[in-house]
Design an enzyme around this catalytic site. Structure first.
Site, PDB file in Angstrom:
ATOM      1  N   CYS A   2     -19.632 -11.638  44.361  1.00 19.20           N
ATOM      2  CA  CYS A   2     -20.968 -11.727  44.190  1.00 19.20           C
ATOM      3  C   CYS A   2     -21.402 -11.922  42.824  1.00 19.20           C
ATOM      4  CB  CYS A   2     -21.451 -10.523  44.877  1.00 19.20           C
ATOM      5  SG  CYS A   2     -21.247 -10.646  46.927  1.00 19.20           S
ATOM      6  N   ARG A  27     -16.729 -17.781  40.456  1.00 18.32           N
ATOM      7  CA  ARG A  27     -16.146 -16.319  41.154  1.00 18.32           C
ATOM      8  C   ARG A  27     -16.111 -16.557  42.757  1.00 18.32           C
ATOM      9  NH1 ARG A  27     -17.694 -12.532  36.613  1.00 18.32           N
ATOM     10  NH2 ARG A  27     -17.516 -11.062  37.898  1.00 18.32           N
ATOM     11  N   TRP A  75     -20.743 -13.331  48.402  1.00 18.20           N
ATOM     12  CA  TRP A  75     -19.521 -13.402  49.046  1.00 18.20           C
ATOM     13  C   TRP A  75     -19.435 -12.409  50.200  1.00 18.20           C
ATOM     14  CZ3 TRP A  75     -14.735 -10.645  49.930  1.00 18.20           C
ATOM     15  CH2 TRP A  75     -13.617 -11.569  50.094  1.00 18.20           C
ATOM     16  N   ASN A  99     -24.633  -6.215  44.261  1.00 20.37           N
ATOM     17  CA  ASN A  99     -22.845  -6.228  44.021  1.00 20.37           C
ATOM     18  C   ASN A  99     -22.499  -4.994  44.657  1.00 20.37           C
ATOM     19  OD1 ASN A  99     -23.497  -8.887  43.684  1.00 20.37           O
ATOM     20  ND2 ASN A  99     -22.628  -8.515  41.475  1.00 20.37           N
ATOM     21  N   GLY A 100     -21.188  -4.896  45.285  1.00 22.27           N
ATOM     22  CA  GLY A 100     -20.587  -3.744  45.635  1.00 22.27           C
ATOM     23  C   GLY A 100     -20.689  -3.349  46.924  1.00 22.27           C
ATOM     24  N   GLU A 478       4.810 -15.876  42.865  1.00 14.78           N
ATOM     25  CA  GLU A 478       3.309 -16.430  42.406  1.00 14.78           C
ATOM     26  C   GLU A 478       3.216 -18.086  42.827  1.00 14.78           C
ATOM     27  OE1 GLU A 478       0.746 -15.652  40.928  1.00 14.78           O
ATOM     28  OE2 GLU A 478       0.069 -17.476  39.926  1.00 14.78           O
ATOM     29  N   LYS A 482       0.269 -19.560  44.782  1.00 15.28           N
ATOM     30  CA  LYS A 482      -0.738 -20.534  44.296  1.00 15.28           C
ATOM     31  C   LYS A 482      -0.818 -21.585  45.552  1.00 15.28           C
ATOM     32  CE  LYS A 482      -2.088 -19.566  41.900  1.00 15.28           C
ATOM     33  NZ  LYS A 482      -2.177 -18.057  40.936  1.00 15.28           N
ATOM     34  N   GLU A 485      -3.059 -20.604  48.311  1.00 11.22           N
ATOM     35  CA  GLU A 485      -4.267 -20.282  48.039  1.00 11.22           C
ATOM     36  C   GLU A 485      -5.198 -21.433  48.222  1.00 11.22           C
ATOM     37  OE1 GLU A 485      -4.006 -18.155  44.206  1.00 11.22           O
ATOM     38  OE2 GLU A 485      -5.911 -16.989  44.593  1.00 11.22           O
ATOM     39  N   HIS A 501      19.280 -12.078  54.871  1.00 10.96           N
ATOM     40  CA  HIS A 501      19.066 -10.543  55.744  1.00 10.96           C
ATOM     41  C   HIS A 501      17.621 -10.840  56.542  1.00 10.96           C
ATOM     42  CE1 HIS A 501      21.813  -8.712  53.243  1.00 10.96           C
ATOM     43  NE2 HIS A 501      21.259  -9.298  52.151  1.00 10.96           N
ATOM     44  N   LYS A 597     -13.174 -15.403  42.696  1.00  7.75           N
ATOM     45  CA  LYS A 597     -12.410 -15.276  41.443  1.00  7.75           C
ATOM     46  C   LYS A 597     -12.233 -13.890  41.081  1.00  7.75           C
ATOM     47  CE  LYS A 597     -10.522 -16.944  37.942  1.00  7.75           C
ATOM     48  NZ  LYS A 597      -9.008 -17.226  37.802  1.00  7.75           N
TER      49      LYS A 597
HETATM   50  O1  M6R Z   1      -9.027 -10.904  37.815  1.00  7.47           O
HETATM   51  P1  M6R Z   1      -7.595 -10.130  38.202  1.00  7.47           P
HETATM   52  O2  M6R Z   1      -6.647 -10.625  37.514  1.00  7.47           O
HETATM   53  O3  M6R Z   1      -7.616  -8.680  38.206  1.00  7.47           O
HETATM   54  O4  M6R Z   1      -7.574 -10.622  39.808  1.00  7.47           O
HETATM   55  C1  M6R Z   1      -6.732 -10.252  40.612  1.00  7.47           C
HETATM   56  C2  M6R Z   1      -6.426 -11.148  41.699  1.00  7.47           C
HETATM   57  O5  M6R Z   1      -7.520 -11.229  42.444  1.00  7.47           O
HETATM   58  C3  M6R Z   1      -6.293 -12.660  41.287  1.00  7.47           C
HETATM   59  O6  M6R Z   1      -5.087 -12.811  40.614  1.00  7.47           O
HETATM   60  C4  M6R Z   1      -5.823 -13.609  42.522  1.00  7.47           C
HETATM   61  O7  M6R Z   1      -4.693 -13.256  43.379  1.00  7.47           O
HETATM   62  C5  M6R Z   1      -6.285 -14.970  42.086  1.00  7.47           C
HETATM   63  N1  M6R Z   1      -6.737 -15.681  43.180  1.00  7.47           N
HETATM   64  C6  M6R Z   1      -4.697 -15.553  42.101  1.00  7.47           C
HETATM   65  O8  M6R Z   1      -4.647 -16.900  41.802  1.00  7.47           O
END
Ligand code: M6R
Length: 602
Positions: A2, A27, A75, A99-100, A478, A482, A485, A501, A597
């Site tokens: 948000c 974001r 969001w 927000n929150g 990672e 990616k 996502e 395993h 974001k």
């Molecule tokens: O802003 P931050 O690095 O604290 O965010 C952490 C995660 O939300 C962030 O890395 C998220 O996993 C990304 N979308 C990864 O691409």
């Protein structure tokens, strides 16, 4: 996640709000809205989906003269992304954006409902505006009513409230969610991060938790508990170095290409010929420190996992990594000789921030590795090392991961250097490898074309396994993150030695294995793990400098003398693979479904 903007003054308000929200768009959000009060006239517009829908709805409206205004990108947390659930939320004569999360909203809602208040939305936020009007109807005095409202709220919030009852005032409060006030002469702005204010406000004040107040006649009245308090403004950069796509199709693509350049900036002044200089840290910063604990989420967590190998191997210091949301509730045992490191691109991730506050309460020294100066995590930490990646707009983090990992590698060398646990020869070799990293991150036309071609073979199947060993295991995690996502395909990262395993039961030709096979690290071990998968007919895409007969697809990387250089080169390959698969599937690469974001709620 948000976003909030606000403005009080004589300028045209609709464009100020929409432009501000546009800056926060990256974001992640699923609806947006604005509310403006000009004298006795109230205007409220909301739209689900992208901001262009809100622009369309407001195209025939322009604000006139002095007024108060607030805007929000939402969001969804409580209730679906619908217009009714979008902010600003309306009472009888007031609007609020928030927000929150208001943790006691259910209790407050029941109380208000019992008094006859009708709720239109399913959100926690709507309780704020009704509570305010309840108190205002009693006292007919807006600020005391706002104060009383805030006192009833539990949880995290950044709040702006405007009311027809006080059409020359904006009320604000902050607790746990970021909020800042921008100043340009008599004009006063609000935003949940500084980007919407760049180019508009000359100076800013970052609100602290527990602060609230109001703006009237161009003056900010700031309170903490029951006292009016002073505050010091700071200059806001006027350099609107806004991230533009510069001809790339997506921000994520641009950010992948930028990695080679920004890595130079991350190292600048820090990686010297014969050692690492971190001016951010006092000379005695590591005195009395015998262990490191790192907390982070998502991609940042993966960079932390990578660094644990480096801290223990290079610096000979114990290093534990924790997912921030787990750490918060496990009642961890914390000892005073532990340095608590948080890693965050945004510096606003709620779980990471709360983990940091917990560690501070336990008396631990704290250090943050962050991309955003002045963010909540940076301000909360004893010291901070900025990653200098520049604004990252793609929801799928790329250059933030690369620069975080580089900073952690530098930090591992720095600790080794300060504790004399690394020889000067090894230090020089590591530095030499670091200096080769920008080259390893260059995206050549040939490489990108190769990944584009390959991607068409990976649009189906029943899942991906990214596998690697040692530091290539976090890289596998990672790579899988990616891909999932932005492609919405199922992908997992696994330590290669662990496949037999359990997961190998899934192996068949529709199981895609992305094998990270560096030549500098356990090559023969991972080779035999991949052979086991190949023997069960799994489809193998090998990434390696060494040609591999059993690979169905092969992406050749450079031979190098250092695992970290191989690491960064393979990282680029996995990023491009995810990007190209997502593009072929027609997905919104920069704003993937359901994701934000910056995750500012728990
Ligand atoms: O802003 P931050 O690095 O604290 O965010 C952490 C995660 O939300 C962030 O890395 C998220 O996993 C990304 N979308 C990864 O691409």
């Amino acid at each position: 996640m948000c976003g909030i903007v606000g403005y009080i003054g004589p300028k045209e308000k609709k464009e100020i709000l929409l432009d501000g929200l546009q800056e926060l768009e990256y974001r992640g959000y699923d609806s947006a809205g604005i509310a403006i009060i000009e004298g006795k006239k109230l205007h409220n517009f909301k739209a689900i989906g992208k901001l262009k829908n809100l622009r369309e709805k407001t195209k025939n409206y322009t604000s006139e003269g002095f007024g108060i205004s607030i805007g929000h990108t939402r969001w969804a947390t409580h209730g679906k992304p619908t217009e009714l659930n979008a902010h600003p939320h309306l009472g009888a004569y007031s609007y609020v954006v928030h927000n929150g999360i208001i943790e006691n909203y259910q209790e407050l809602k029941e109380e208000l409902q019992a008094e006859g208040v009708n709720f239109l939305s399913q959100t926690d936020t709507e309780t704020i505006v009704h509570l305010f009007e309840k108190y205002h109807n009693r006292s007919n005095d807006a600020f005391p009513a706002f104060k009383e409202t805030i006192e009833r709220l539990e949880g995290a919030y950044g709040i702006l409230l405007i009311t027809e009852a006080a059409p020359d005032m904006i009320f604000f409060a902050k607790n746990g969610s970021p909020m800042l006030i921008g100043f340009d002469n008599e004009d006063v702005y609000f935003a949940s991060s500084d980007t919407p204010l760049i180019g508009k406000a000359k100076e800013v004040y970052y609100l602290e938790d527990g602060e609230y107040g109001y703006v009237k006649d161009g003056q900010v009245h700031l309170f903490n508990k029951n006292e009016e308090i002073g505050f010091t403004k700071q200059t806001l950069t006027a350099d609107k170095a806004l991230a533009q796509k510069d001809g790339y199709r997506f921000f994520m693509e641009k950010e992948i290409y930028e990695q080679s350049r920004v890595m130079g900036e991350t190292m600048m002044g820090r990686v010297l010929d014969d050692g690492i200089a971190l001016d951010e840290l006092d000379k005695d910063f590591f005195e009395d420190i015998n262990a490191i604990k790192i907390c982070a989420c998502g991609t940042s967590y993966h960079s932390a996992l990578t660094s644990a190998y480096l801290f223990e191997r290079i610096a000979k210091i114990r290093c534990d990594i924790e997912i921030a949301s787990e750490f918060r509730y496990k009642e961890p045992l914390l000892t005073g000789d532990t340095l608590f490191i948080t890693i965050s691109q945004s510096g606003e991730t709620a779980d990471t921030l709360e983990a940091l506050k917990m560690a501070k309460r336990a008396g631990l020294k704290s250090l943050s590795i962050c991309n955003v100066d002045n963010s909540s995590i940076v301000r909360e930490s004893d010291a901070a090392i900025l990653t200098r990646a520049g604004i990252e707009k793609g929801v799928a983090s790329t250059k933030a991961f690369a620069t975080q990992t580089m900073v952690l590698w530098m930090l591992a060398l720095y600790v080794g250097q300060e504790r004399n646990s690394i020889s000067s020869d090894i230090l020089r070799q590591e530095i030499d490898a670091m200096l080769h990293t920008p080259k390893a991150l260059i995206v050549t036309d040939k490489l990108h074309a190769k990944l584009h071609r390959l991607s068409k073979r990976y649009l189906h199947g029943h899942g991906f396994f990214f596998i690697g060993r040692d530091i290539f295991f976090p890289l596998a995690l990672e790579g899988a993150l990616k891909l999932k996502e932005i492609s919405y395909l199922h992908a997992e990262g696994y330590p290669a030695g662990e496949m037999k395993h359990g997961p190998i039961a899934l192996a068949d030709s529709e199981l895609f294995t992305i094998a990270l096979m560096p030549k500098t690290m356990h090559y023969d071990k991972i080779k035999s793990n991949v052979e086991e998968l190949s023997a069960r007919d799994a489809t193998i895409c090998a990434i390696s400098p060494e040609p591999f007969d059993l690979a169905d697809d092969f992406v050749q990387t450079q031979y190098s003398s250092h695992p970290m250089v191989e690491f960064f080169e393979m990282m680029v390959v996995t990023q491009l693979l995810a990007l190209e698969i997502s593009i072929r599937l027609g997905n919104d690469v920069d704003m993937p479904r359901n994701l934000a974001k910056s995750v500012t709620v728990e």
